[in-house]
Design an enzyme around this catalytic site. Structure first.
Site, PDB file in Angstrom:
ATOM      1  CG  ASN A   1      -1.896  -0.703   1.328  1.00 22.62           C
ATOM      2  OD1 ASN A   1      -2.155  -1.762   0.427  1.00 22.62           O
ATOM      3  ND2 ASN A   1      -2.865  -0.966   2.267  1.00 22.62           N
ATOM      4  N   GLY A   2       0.277   2.130  -0.786  1.00 20.27           N
ATOM      5  CA  GLY A   2       1.369   3.468  -0.630  1.00 20.27           C
ATOM      6  C   GLY A   2       1.834   3.829  -2.100  1.00 20.27           C
TER       7      GLY A   2
ATOM      8  CE  LYS B   1     -15.086   5.699   5.873  1.00 18.22           C
ATOM      9  NZ  LYS B   1     -16.198   6.514   5.817  1.00 18.22           N
TER      10      LYS B   1
HETATM   11  C1  F6R Z   1     -17.113  12.073   2.000  1.00 16.21           C
HETATM   12  C2  F6R Z   1     -15.856  11.771   2.298  1.00 16.21           C
HETATM   13  C3  F6R Z   1     -14.690  12.256   1.954  1.00 16.21           C
HETATM   14  C4  F6R Z   1     -13.711  12.412   3.269  1.00 16.21           C
HETATM   15  C5  F6R Z   1     -12.519  13.045   2.960  1.00 16.21           C
HETATM   16  C6  F6R Z   1     -11.535  13.146   4.115  1.00 16.21           C
HETATM   17  O1  F6R Z   1     -18.253  11.506   2.444  1.00 16.21           O
HETATM   18  O2  F6R Z   1     -15.886  10.513   3.197  1.00 16.21           O
HETATM   19  O3  F6R Z   1     -14.920  13.658   1.450  1.00 16.21           O
HETATM   20  O4  F6R Z   1     -14.615  13.269   4.360  1.00 16.21           O
HETATM   21  O5  F6R Z   1     -11.639  12.152   2.084  1.00 16.21           O
HETATM   22  O6  F6R Z   1     -11.327  12.036   4.902  1.00 16.21           O
HETATM   23  P1  F6R Z   1     -10.952  11.970   6.173  1.00 16.21           P
HETATM   24  O7  F6R Z   1     -11.812  12.647   7.124  1.00 16.21           O
HETATM   25  O8  F6R Z   1     -10.300  10.556   6.636  1.00 16.21           O
HETATM   26  O9  F6R Z   1      -9.734  12.758   6.024  1.00 16.21           O
END
Ligand code: F6R
Length: 626
Positions: free
Chosen positions: A100-101, A621
């Protein structure tokens, strides 16, 4: 984004690897594969597309091994084709690697290896790793530690951020894993060991885990786990116990994780209130804080301003945070897109609290923006010291390692790619922070703080009542938008970020074009888009800007737009063609409720269209690459 799993023990590895990969599907991927070691051979099977394709390819393939690694790939270098899917192997097929990466110096390494006669068959950066390991292995022939040493020498040659898991046909009782900037954890079972890039793949087997830190490499054998640094020195690691129950990674009665997570929100808010509101506080007793955040006083000393870095939904939560910090605590606050700020930082400000907001704690842009702030404040006078606070759902994440302190938003694992419960939990963190700062700075009266806390305590029951009545109502309502191609969301003040969030939720899971605007800006351009084919969702909560939003909504209606109000049932509600009713709460608390019908609307529109709600196309995600 990509996912790694690994297993070594006494059970058949293939099914454990596949079910582990299924638990990581939510992270987003476009091909998958696994490699097991048996009878002195590596058997590798890979497939383009979803995991069921990999399962189909495995039907009838004998894979009795007790050792193996698996991967879900989200394409960065090279198309999502089978030949680019992991595991990748060396020329002889005796070393297999999942990664990963991004290996940033892969071009130079590949050139060097090709000049030595190594043959490459993929477009990936990863493929250099098995070739390098194979090359180092030949230097250690006959040595007991050879495999471990070859991987250790290899990781020392790689630039970039990566996590890897490696197996070798000549060392059938070992898996070597390593971490540099990308997460990987090891699950400790009874006579069996697991590894995974994210803990949902571990919880159904064990809740005892060791997470590697940057620059650490581990050897997993059926007898145990040893961790070293990249220099080869032994490191003692304390295992931690995951507080997630395996049921959090199951859908139960819900069709999708997203719907389950929308329904979990009342309990998430309850758990945040239990953790962070100080029940011993009373408005007359100013000696203790109304909150239990337990933030160090160094975070508040001489504080003049707050600067926040975030992306996507976390950026929307941060905009609400700005409103709360400014209006409840009188602290001027700036909210930056992390991806922009890292290349165009504002001039250094003194006495500033820097906050990174990221549910995953792994978003590359957010981490890089914070690291840049930290770097540019080194060797500056004391008033420019970097004071970093993280707001995250992952207390063990890279963010938590980077910052001085975190607020753990305690939402429990979120599987749906579209953030829902983590958004409301992030907003709760900002209420607590603003209340704490307000109390520290004596900005609001004790009575007003008590009123806000009282209002927050009622939110879980109000959410429950809304979910009970609105879920099926919005499911029916969503039918009429099966062919709608554009939506506009408008709000003002503290509900403007909710308009942005409503639009983002709809775009990302239903692929319907949607925009969020501050309602007062419509007439400065976007109103030209309106006609009877473009529904307008207006968030109109009684308070400072209520009448203004109603007037802006009327302007939309006059252009034939279908007007949907997210508003209390009231006499003014007849302005709207349809009402998604919200209890008439203090405007300051209303985002916690106005977001619910917008999440349900996005969900049901996407579900009606038969779309993959939990894993929308192109999305991941946890966005661990820039
Ligand atoms: C929208 C969503 C993305 C995340 C963004 C930041 O539903 O999930 O817009 O909010 O990729 O992700 P985090 O919060 O993990 O930094």
């Amino acid at each position: 984004m990509c996912g790694i799993v690994g297993y070594i023990g006494t059970q058949s590895a293939t099914e454990i690897l596949l079910s582990g990969l299924e638990k990581l599907e939510y992270r987003g991927y476009d091909s998958a594969g696994l490699a097991t070691v048996c009878d002195g051979q590596i058997k590798s099977v890979r497939a383009k597309g979803k995991l069921h394709n990999l399962r189909e390819k495995l039907v009838g393939v004998e894979m009795p091994a007790n050792v193996g690694i698996g991967h879900t790939r989200w394409a960065t270098h090279g198309k999502p084709e089978e030949y680019n899917a992991h595991p990748h192997t060396d020329d002889t097929g005796r070393v297999a690697v999942v990664q990963n990466g991004i290996v940033e110096n892969y071009r130079e390494l590949r050139k060097e290896l090709e000049s030595q006669g190594h043959k490459f068959v993929s477009d990936t950066d990863t493929e250099v790793i098995p070739h390098l390991i194979a090359a180092f292995l030949s230097n250690f022939t006959g040595q007991r530690e050879a495999f471990f040493e070859a991987v250790r020498q290899t990781v020392n040659k790689l630039d970039g951020g990566f996590a890897i898991a490696v197996v070798c046909a000549d060392y059938p009782n070992e898996i070597i894993v390593a971490r540099q900037q990308a997460p990987i954890s090891i699950g400790l079972g009874q006579g069996e060991f697991f590894c995974a890039s994210d803990t949902p793949a571990l919880v159904s087997h064990t809740q005892v885990v060791v997470s590697l830190d940057n620059g650490e490499i581990a050897r997993l054998t059926p007898l145990g786990v040893e961790v070293y640094n990249f220099d080869g020195d032994r490191v003692n690691k304390l295992p931690r116990i995951l507080n997630w129950s395996p049921t959090l990674v199951e859908k139960h009665i819900f069709k999708h994780f997203m719907l389950k997570e929308i329904h979990e929100q009342p309990n998430v808010v309850r758990s945040c209130l239990e953790a962070y509101i100080n029940s011993d506080w009373d408005a007359m007793n100013s000696l203790v804080s109304p909150t239990n955040l337990k933030l160090s006083s160094s975070l508040y000393e001489n504080l003049e301003q707050v600067e926040i870095f975030a992306c996507g939904t976390s950026w929307h939560a941060s905009l609400i945070g700005k409103y709360l910090l400014e209006q409840l605590a009188g602290i001027s606050t700036t909210v930056n897109y992390a991806s922009e700020a890292r290349y165009a930082p504002s001039p250094l400000r003194k006495n500033t609290l820097l906050i990174g907001v990221t549910q995953s704690g792994e978003t590359a842009d957010t981490l890089a923006a914070l690291a840049m702030e930290q770097q540019r404040r080194l060797d500056k006078p004391a008033e420019f010291e970097s004071i970093l606070l993280g707001i995250t759902n992952r207390a063990e994440s890279s963010l938590a390692n980077l910052v001085n302190q975190i607020i753990d938003i305690r939402a429990g694992i979120e599987i749906g790619v579209a953030a829902t419960k983590t958004f409301v939990a992030q907003v709760m963190a900002f209420y607590f922070l603003a209340i704490d700062l307000s109390w520290q700075r004596k900005y609001l009266s004790g009575e007003r703080i008590a009123e806000i806390i009282n209002g927050l305590q009622k939110i879980p029951a109000q959410m429950e009542q809304m979910l009970e009545t609105q879920d099926s109502q919005i499911e029916d309502f969503a039918h009429q938008f099966n062919d709608t191609q554009d939506f506009i969301f408008v709000g003002r003040g503290i509900n403007y970020p909710i308009a942005l969030e409503g639009a983002l939720k709809l775009k990302e899971i239903s692929y319907v074009h949607a925009e969020g605007y501050p309602a007062g800006e419509m007439k400065h351009g976007p109103i030209a888009l309106l006609d009877d084919k473009v529904p307008v969702v207006a968030i109109a909560m009684p308070g400072l800007v209520y009448e203004k939003v109603l007037s802006n909504a009327q302007e939309a209606k006059a252009r034939d737009a279908q007007l949907i109000g997210v508003t209390p049932e009231s006499t003014e509600a007849d302005v709207f063609d349809n009402v998604l009713a919200v209890p008439a709460v203090d405007e300051l608390l209303s985002p916690m409720l106005t977001v619910i019908p917008l999440q349900l609307l996005a969900y049901h529109i996407a579900a009606h269209r038969g779309l993959d709600v939990d894993q929308p196309r192109n999305l991941a995600k946890s966005v661990t690459v820039e």
